[in-house]
Design an enzyme around this catalytic site. Structure first.
Site, PDB file in Angstrom:
ATOM      1  CG  ASP A  13     -12.151 -50.251 -37.937  1.00 22.84           C
ATOM      2  OD1 ASP A  13     -12.926 -49.292 -38.063  1.00 22.84           O
ATOM      3  OD2 ASP A  13     -11.281 -50.326 -37.053  1.00 22.84           O
ATOM      4  CG  ASP A  24      -6.765 -55.917 -40.765  1.00 22.95           C
ATOM      5  OD1 ASP A  24      -5.764 -55.359 -40.300  1.00 22.95           O
ATOM      6  OD2 ASP A  24      -7.703 -55.297 -41.310  1.00 22.95           O
ATOM      7  CD  GLU A  27      -8.689 -53.071 -34.706  1.00 23.97           C
ATOM      8  OE1 GLU A  27      -7.564 -53.278 -35.174  1.00 23.97           O
ATOM      9  OE2 GLU A  27      -9.444 -52.186 -35.119  1.00 23.97           O
ATOM     10  CD  GLU A  28      -8.694 -57.240 -37.156  1.00 32.10           C
ATOM     11  OE1 GLU A  28      -9.832 -57.438 -37.624  1.00 32.10           O
ATOM     12  OE2 GLU A  28      -8.066 -56.171 -37.291  1.00 32.10           O
ATOM     13  CG  ASP A  65      -4.720 -53.064 -34.046  1.00 30.29           C
ATOM     14  OD1 ASP A  65      -4.840 -53.969 -34.897  1.00 30.29           O
ATOM     15  OD2 ASP A  65      -5.087 -51.889 -34.231  1.00 30.29           O
ATOM     16  CG  LEU A  76      -1.277 -55.299 -40.228  1.00 34.28           C
ATOM     17  CD1 LEU A  76       0.151 -55.463 -39.721  1.00 34.28           C
ATOM     18  CD2 LEU A  76      -1.476 -56.195 -41.434  1.00 34.28           C
ATOM     19  CG  ASP A  77      -3.104 -49.356 -35.483  1.00 37.85           C
ATOM     20  OD1 ASP A  77      -4.318 -49.453 -35.273  1.00 37.85           O
ATOM     21  OD2 ASP A  77      -2.500 -48.273 -35.485  1.00 37.85           O
ATOM     22  CD  GLU A 106      -6.161 -48.429 -32.453  1.00 42.63           C
ATOM     23  OE1 GLU A 106      -5.777 -48.494 -33.631  1.00 42.63           O
ATOM     24  OE2 GLU A 106      -7.235 -47.889 -32.140  1.00 42.63           O
TER      25      GLU A 106
END
Ligand code: AFP
Length: 311
Positions: A53, A59, A82-83, A103, A105-106, A252
């Protein structure tokens, strides 16, 4: 909130404190993101994260805040974000008995239009420093919803509780959550319907035929929060474009499944299977999975083998 969980062990409480503090800082960055130049993609090159993404500026800011606070909780040894492409191994001098997957900032495609976004987390005990832990090792999971107000939902010990942030920076207890909402809502990105497989086409069609309405924000935290409070079902299925689904298992789907089960709901893979999300064996940290979650009654309506004549 911290007083509410004062019975948990000190390292777990320390992680929860770190997440609360992080969320206050992230909330401040979100509130003024437009005028502080924090809208838009990170870097001119449109860098992608490990999940492919495109990273937004916020983020990256939110991720740095989470990592800093979690390392200084002195309670974790592994952080999975996630990052970050790779797991973050916490330096020995700051290390503790837990692993945290998050995560930061989802729903970040909602940032620039001031839509609701969130932080999702799960905490598992991993004294041995293991990295890939199955969902049934989670001891606490939750999310922060940055919406019209900021709320945190935490699941622990088979109970789910809801807290709202006050103007003094404290999360105040709003009450327990048990899934008993009866609103007839299905939540799915219907723009993908031509790509769905027969099981999902049939599942969603049956909701339409039964008078359900559609609601979809495109931010998992916000869509799941509504499902938890009002009832209905949320799905992100496998489809012809994303044969393994889109949402990430570790930061998530596992946390949301843990929350739903604690609230007496259910979360399954779908995709021709009733497998519980929490039973999926992880094989990589950024792995994706299809998901169907909601009240147990709604999830049970999923039929992996729909009659062909109905399609
Ligand atoms: P972004 O962080 O890129 O906005 O993705 C959000 C998300 O992971 C999850 O929060 C949503 O439920 C889902 O993706 C929405 O995906 P679609 O835009 O494909 O419906």
């Amino acid at each position: 909130m911290i007083g509410f969980y004062s019975y948990v062990d000190y390292p777990l409480l320390s992680i929860l404190t770190a997440i609360c503090k992080s969320s206050l800082k992230i909330e401040q960055q979100i509130c003024y993101s437009g005028i502080q130049g924090l809208h838009g993609n990170h870097a001119a090159s449109n860098t992608s994260n490990a999940s492919g993404d495109v990273q937004k500026k916020l983020d990256v800011v939110a991720n740095d805040i989470m990592i800093e606070h979690l390392i200084h909780s002195y309670a974790c040894n592994i952080l999975l974000s996630e990052e970050n492409d790779e797991p973050i191994r916490v330096p020995e001098k700051c290390s503790g008995p837990y692993s945290v997957a998050f995560d930061p900032l989802d729903g970040s495609s909602n940032i620039d239009c001031n839509g609701p976004i969130g932080t999702i987390f799960s905490i598992s005990e991993n004294k041995k420093g293991e990295i890939l832990l199955p969902g049934n090792r989670i001891v606490m999971a939750g999310y922060v919803l940055y919406g019209p107000s900021t709320e945190m939902v935490v699941a622990h010990n088979g109970k789910v509780n809801r807290f709202q942030l006050d103007s003094e920076g404290h999360y105040l207890h709003m009450g327990p959550i048990v899934l008993n909402g009866l609103k007839k809502i299905y939540s799915i990105n219907e723009g993908n319907s031509s790509l769905w497989n027969a099981d999902i086409k049939q599942y969603i069609e049956s909701y339409k035929q039964s008078g359900y309405g559609a609601r979809y924000i495109g931010s998992m935290v916000a869509d799941v929060h509504r499902t938890l409070l009002y009832g209905g079902v949320f799905c992100y299925p496998a489809d012809k474009k994303n044969p393994k689904g889109k949402l990430r298992l570790l930061y998530e789907c596992y946390p949301m499944a843990f929350i739903f089960e604690a609230a007496m709901g259910a979360a399954i893979v779908g995709n021709i299977s009733y497998q519980r999300i929490l039973d999926v064996v992880p094989t990589s940290i950024h792995q994706r999975t299809p998901i169907i979650l909601g009240s147990a009654t709604e999830v049970k309506k999923y039929n992996p083998y729909p009659p062909k004549a109905n399609l």
